[in-house]
Design a protein around this motif. Sequence first.
Motif, PDB file in Angstrom:
ATOM      1  N   SER A 234       0.827  -1.205   0.000  1.00 38.69           N
ATOM      2  CA  SER A 234       0.000   0.000   0.000  1.00 38.69           C
ATOM      3  C   SER A 234       0.865   1.260   0.000  1.00 38.69           C
ATOM      4  O   SER A 234       1.992   1.262   0.517  1.00 38.69           O
ATOM      5  N   THR A 235       0.327   2.330  -0.564  1.00 37.94           N
ATOM      6  CA  THR A 235       1.058   3.600  -0.623  1.00 37.94           C
ATOM      7  C   THR A 235       1.348   4.133   0.772  1.00 37.94           C
ATOM      8  O   THR A 235       2.429   4.686   1.027  1.00 37.94           O
ATOM      9  N   ARG A 236       0.408   3.969   1.672  1.00 35.31           N
ATOM     10  CA  ARG A 236       0.611   4.463   3.039  1.00 35.31           C
ATOM     11  C   ARG A 236       1.805   3.790   3.701  1.00 35.31           C
ATOM     12  O   ARG A 236       2.629   4.467   4.334  1.00 35.31           O
ATOM     13  N   GLU A 237       1.929   2.481   3.544  1.00 37.24           N
ATOM     14  CA  GLU A 237       3.056   1.781   4.144  1.00 37.24           C
ATOM     15  C   GLU A 237       4.371   2.182   3.483  1.00 37.24           C
ATOM     16  O   GLU A 237       5.401   2.308   4.151  1.00 37.24           O
ATOM     17  N   LEU A 238       4.345   2.390   2.182  1.00 41.01           N
ATOM     18  CA  LEU A 238       5.556   2.806   1.490  1.00 41.01           C
ATOM     19  C   LEU A 238       6.060   4.157   1.982  1.00 41.01           C
ATOM     20  O   LEU A 238       7.278   4.383   2.069  1.00 41.01           O
ATOM     21  N   LEU A 239       5.137   5.058   2.310  1.00 40.44           N
ATOM     22  CA  LEU A 239       5.520   6.405   2.727  1.00 40.44           C
ATOM     23  C   LEU A 239       5.857   6.484   4.211  1.00 40.44           C
ATOM     24  O   LEU A 239       6.737   7.256   4.610  1.00 40.44           O
ATOM     25  N   THR A 240       5.159   5.721   5.040  1.00 42.85           N
ATOM     26  CA  THR A 240       5.356   5.833   6.491  1.00 42.85           C
ATOM     27  C   THR A 240       6.427   4.891   7.027  1.00 42.85           C
ATOM     28  O   THR A 240       7.081   5.185   8.024  1.00 42.85           O
ATOM     29  N   ASP A 241       6.621   3.737   6.386  1.00 46.45           N
ATOM     30  CA  ASP A 241       7.621   2.758   6.837  1.00 46.45           C
ATOM     31  C   ASP A 241       8.632   2.490   5.730  1.00 46.45           C
ATOM     32  O   ASP A 241       8.916   1.336   5.388  1.00 46.45           O
ATOM     33  N   THR A 242       9.164   3.558   5.174  1.00 48.76           N
ATOM     34  CA  THR A 242      10.044   3.425   4.011  1.00 48.76           C
ATOM     35  C   THR A 242      11.265   2.574   4.308  1.00 48.76           C
ATOM     36  O   THR A 242      11.593   1.648   3.557  1.00 48.76           O
ATOM     37  N   ASP A 243      11.951   2.863   5.404  1.00 42.90           N
ATOM     38  CA  ASP A 243      13.185   2.130   5.726  1.00 42.90           C
ATOM     39  C   ASP A 243      12.906   0.655   6.005  1.00 42.90           C
ATOM     40  O   ASP A 243      13.666  -0.226   5.577  1.00 42.90           O
ATOM     41  N   ALA A 244      11.816   0.373   6.726  1.00 43.91           N
ATOM     42  CA  ALA A 244      11.481  -1.016   7.040  1.00 43.91           C
ATOM     43  C   ALA A 244      11.135  -1.793   5.772  1.00 43.91           C
ATOM     44  O   ALA A 244      11.553  -2.948   5.600  1.00 43.91           O
ATOM     45  N   VAL A 245      10.376  -1.176   4.888  1.00 45.79           N
ATOM     46  CA  VAL A 245      10.011  -1.839   3.627  1.00 45.79           C
ATOM     47  C   VAL A 245      11.245  -2.055   2.764  1.00 45.79           C
ATOM     48  O   VAL A 245      11.410  -3.108   2.140  1.00 45.79           O
ATOM     49  N   ALA A 246      12.136  -1.057   2.730  1.00 46.78           N
ATOM     50  CA  ALA A 246      13.362  -1.192   1.941  1.00 46.78           C
ATOM     51  C   ALA A 246      14.224  -2.336   2.444  1.00 46.78           C
ATOM     52  O   ALA A 246      14.806  -3.097   1.661  1.00 46.78           O
ATOM     53  N   GLN A 247      14.287  -2.494   3.762  1.00 47.72           N
ATOM     54  CA  GLN A 247      15.062  -3.587   4.337  1.00 47.72           C
ATOM     55  C   GLN A 247      14.414  -4.933   4.031  1.00 47.72           C
ATOM     56  O   GLN A 247      15.096  -5.917   3.738  1.00 47.72           O
ATOM     57  N   GLU A 248      13.093  -4.986   4.100  1.00 45.99           N
ATOM     58  CA  GLU A 248      12.386  -6.239   3.815  1.00 45.99           C
ATOM     59  C   GLU A 248      12.575  -6.673   2.371  1.00 45.99           C
ATOM     60  O   GLU A 248      12.783  -7.861   2.084  1.00 45.99           O
ATOM     61  N   LEU A 249      12.503  -5.716   1.456  1.00 50.01           N
ATOM     62  CA  LEU A 249      12.585  -6.032   0.033  1.00 50.01           C
ATOM     63  C   LEU A 249      14.012  -6.018  -0.488  1.00 50.01           C
ATOM     64  O   LEU A 249      14.228  -6.293  -1.677  1.00 50.01           O
ATOM     65  N   ASN A 250      14.958  -5.666   0.391  1.00 46.52           N
ATOM     66  CA  ASN A 250      16.361  -5.546  -0.012  1.00 46.52           C
ATOM     67  C   ASN A 250      16.524  -4.525  -1.133  1.00 46.52           C
ATOM     68  O   ASN A 250      17.293  -4.731  -2.090  1.00 46.52           O
ATOM     69  N   ASP A 251      15.815  -3.422  -1.023  1.00 47.38           N
ATOM     70  CA  ASP A 251      15.887  -2.322  -1.973  1.00 47.38           C
ATOM     71  C   ASP A 251      16.393  -1.072  -1.276  1.00 47.38           C
ATOM     72  O   ASP A 251      16.480  -1.013  -0.052  1.00 47.38           O
ATOM     73  N   ARG A 252      16.683  -0.059  -2.062  1.00 42.44           N
ATOM     74  CA  ARG A 252      17.088   1.220  -1.516  1.00 42.44           C
ATOM     75  C   ARG A 252      15.850   2.023  -1.126  1.00 42.44           C
ATOM     76  O   ARG A 252      14.794   1.883  -1.757  1.00 42.44           O
TER      77      ARG A 252
END
Length: 368
Positions: free
Chosen positions: A243-261
């Motif tokens: 979701s867009t909300r999770e991408l914006l509010t938990d950016t660092d956590a999502v990046a770590q989970e997906l192994n992305d920047r």
Amino acid sequence: MLSQLMVVFGFFALVLVMVYWVNASVSLFDELITDGHSAGIFLEFTLLSLPAVIALVMPMAAFGAAVYVTNRMAGESEMTVLKAAGLSPWRLARPVLVFGVLVAVMASVLAHVLVPASAGKLRLRESEISVSVSARLLHEGTFLHPARGVTFYIREITANGELLDVYLSDRRSVGRVFTYTAENAFVLRDDAGTRLTMRTGMAQDLRLADDTLSITNFNDLTYDISALVAPDGVPGRKARAISTRELLTDTDAVAQELNDRPGQILQEAHGRFEQALLCVVAALIGYAALMSASFSRFGATRQIVGAIFLLVLVKLVESTVNTPVRNSAALWPLVYLPSLVGLGIAAALLARASRNFRPACRPSEAPA
């Protein structure tokens, strides 16, 4: 004018969706049907991919609708009548702007709700069917490697599911190679797992330490293949399915989970807003490019080609800013640069179209 834009937009969107959808469905059909899946699975996958296709074509459909309606009204002298009535190119742009906003709202619903939901469901279904027996093992005339160290071959599969001339090589045990050949076999599934029942064949056990080969002929042999078709685990998420909300509010956590920047995560999130804004930009550029043209007996072909070039220019700007944003999260405002450039182009074209415009005199201002 607004109603005409919506009708033509619906037509262009339908045509473009069918073109893109059919093109994607051909490769998907070949992949799924070849793997032994039913037509129902193919239909489910094509429907799940539909929201992403619609979101992709909406800016192009909005551009095509604006160009077509503006060109038709100019060709039928409707624009000339409206200008003579005192409506400037800026005033005539209002219904185009409203049209663009309506399309942008629809694009936003797709980008923020439907596309992430369908992408998540599609990834889950891909994981589920990838572990099916049909997908991993049941292929005629092909040497398959369903697991590391395992080779499986079937010469033919009959209509009743019988496997003819089966070959199975298992090299997963250290220092030993097990080879099974059978005239026919069946795949059986129960609560205990999935098993391959082979009939009239031979089992070979090769010990590599002393090069000893043991051969056993059998009438019936059951081989457990549950490990060959077992799932590899819950499939990981992709940024497109979050979701867009999770991408914006938990950016660092999502990046770590997906192994992305983090920049890639923000580019995905803000790109969804940018996709909707491009619908407004595309409609305004298509309208403004034709309004800025002077009268020509040869029609507006040159202006239409110019409008397409300007839209391509906006997409080139979009491609240019994507790389810096992905590399540095602090540069996420650059995601909106293509829309700003497009709006600037549309404003410049409308200013040019209004340069020679002279509003009509009101009745009270008419000369005596």
